[in-house]
Write an enzyme that holds these catalytic residues in place. Structure first.
Site, PDB file in Angstrom:
ATOM      1  N   HIS A  11       0.823  -1.212   0.000  1.00 56.58           N
ATOM      2  CA  HIS A  11       0.000   0.000   0.000  1.00 56.58           C
ATOM      3  C   HIS A  11       0.861   1.267   0.000  1.00 56.58           C
ATOM      4  O   HIS A  11       2.040   1.257   0.355  1.00 56.58           O
ATOM      5  CB  HIS A  11      -0.893   0.012   1.242  1.00 56.58           C
ATOM      6  CG  HIS A  11      -0.097  -0.075   2.513  1.00 56.58           C
ATOM      7  ND1 HIS A  11       0.517   1.016   3.092  1.00 56.58           N
ATOM      8  CD2 HIS A  11       0.221  -1.137   3.294  1.00 56.58           C
ATOM      9  CE1 HIS A  11       1.159   0.644   4.174  1.00 56.58           C
ATOM     10  NE2 HIS A  11       1.006  -0.660   4.316  1.00 56.58           N
ATOM     11  N   ARG A  66      -6.045   1.288   3.573  1.00 60.56           N
ATOM     12  CA  ARG A  66      -4.887   1.780   2.828  1.00 60.56           C
ATOM     13  C   ARG A  66      -4.572   0.903   1.616  1.00 60.56           C
ATOM     14  O   ARG A  66      -4.158   1.417   0.572  1.00 60.56           O
ATOM     15  CB  ARG A  66      -3.671   1.881   3.749  1.00 60.56           C
ATOM     16  CG  ARG A  66      -3.239   0.563   4.407  1.00 60.56           C
ATOM     17  CD  ARG A  66      -2.209   0.850   5.494  1.00 60.56           C
ATOM     18  NE  ARG A  66      -1.661  -0.320   6.141  1.00 60.56           N
ATOM     19  CZ  ARG A  66      -2.195  -0.932   7.192  1.00 60.56           C
ATOM     20  NH1 ARG A  66      -3.358  -0.491   7.692  1.00 60.56           N
ATOM     21  NH2 ARG A  66      -1.588  -1.967   7.760  1.00 60.56           N
ATOM     22  N   GLU A  96      -2.024  -7.697   6.968  1.00 63.28           N
ATOM     23  CA  GLU A  96      -0.740  -7.684   7.677  1.00 63.28           C
ATOM     24  C   GLU A  96      -0.838  -8.554   8.920  1.00 63.28           C
ATOM     25  O   GLU A  96      -1.941  -8.971   9.323  1.00 63.28           O
ATOM     26  CB  GLU A  96      -0.389  -6.235   8.052  1.00 63.28           C
ATOM     27  CG  GLU A  96       1.002  -6.033   8.624  1.00 63.28           C
ATOM     28  CD  GLU A  96       2.109  -6.433   7.656  1.00 63.28           C
ATOM     29  OE1 GLU A  96       2.280  -7.653   7.440  1.00 63.28           O
ATOM     30  OE2 GLU A  96       2.818  -5.544   7.155  1.00 63.28           O
TER      31      GLU A  96
END
Length: 234
Positions: A11, A66, A96
């Protein structure tokens, strides 16, 4: 059957809470991050226009804002350049590393939580960058666990894709630096010793190729080399 290439795209820059692990933070791109996403779309368009790649019309993204914003902005640039994109498919499998119930707390706040809980030991120094350390909190993962999760998703993409024809297929995957690096290790593209030395540039495609013999290889783009003493933010 043509080879299948996956463009792993971290991102763009975003409004990250200072001192907190990136993980599942819900904040949007900065103006710089939005420009990085536009530049990403241009870079991919130029790659497609100058090669035999065939663009997969389904783009993949994690569920973090994001990553989705980066995918949306880059996709809009590609649409303007005449490429077909039918869907941005979001999946938590591309997220993540999760810090579980400590999501969006700072490192100091997380360590204070553990210090106040008699069930838990004090985390080791440098725990945030330890690939195999998992916070002893509900829902938490190690970075190795996150990499295994992302690698499984990437394998599923190539196993279910239609790659008939002579032109290699290029699929765009928008996600996160640490989980991408650990996925690359899981796929045999990186060694464990490479992980602390490398990062990923914001919104710059890094290509992996899934070969006909079932192996994976780095096929384009560049890993970011960490400088000595650089603090990881992914």
């Amino acid at each position: 059957m043509a080879d299948h290439h996956l463009a792993l795209i971290r991102h763009g820059a975003y409004h990250q809470r200072a001192g907190a692990p990136s993980a599942l933070q819900p904040y949007p791109l900065t103006n710089e991050g939005a420009q990085q996403a536009r530049d990403c779309g241009t870079e991919i368009a130029q790659l497609l226009e100058g090669s035999a790649f065939r663009l997969d019309s389904v783009v993949h993204s994690s569920c973090q804002l994001r990553a989705w914003q980066t995918a949306r902005i880059a996709s809009d640039v590609l649409l303007e350049r005449g490429f077909e994109i039918t869907e941005i498919h979001q999946s938590p499998a591309l997220s993540e590393r999760s810090v579980g119930s400590a999501a969006n707390l700072t490192l100091e706040e997380i360590e204070a939580v553990l210090a106040e809980d008699p069930r838990f030991d004090t985390p080791p120094p440098g725990w945030k960058s330890d690939s195999d350390y998992r916070l002893p909190l509900q829902g938490a993962e190690s970075m190795t666990m996150a990499g295994t999760r992302v690698a499984g998703y990437l394998r599923h993409i190539v196993e279910t894709a239609s790659t008939n024809g002579h032109a290699p297929l290029l699929t765009l995957i928008f996600g996160h630096g640490a989980s991408f690096r650990h996925a690359a290790r899981n796929l045999g593209v990186l060694r464990r010793s490479d992980i602390p030395k490398l990062s990923m540039y914001h919104a710059r495609p890094l290509r992996l190729c899934y070969n006909q013999d079932g192996s994976w290889a780095h096929s384009g783009g560049h890993w970011k080399q960490r400088r000595g003493g650089e603090i990881a933010t992914d």
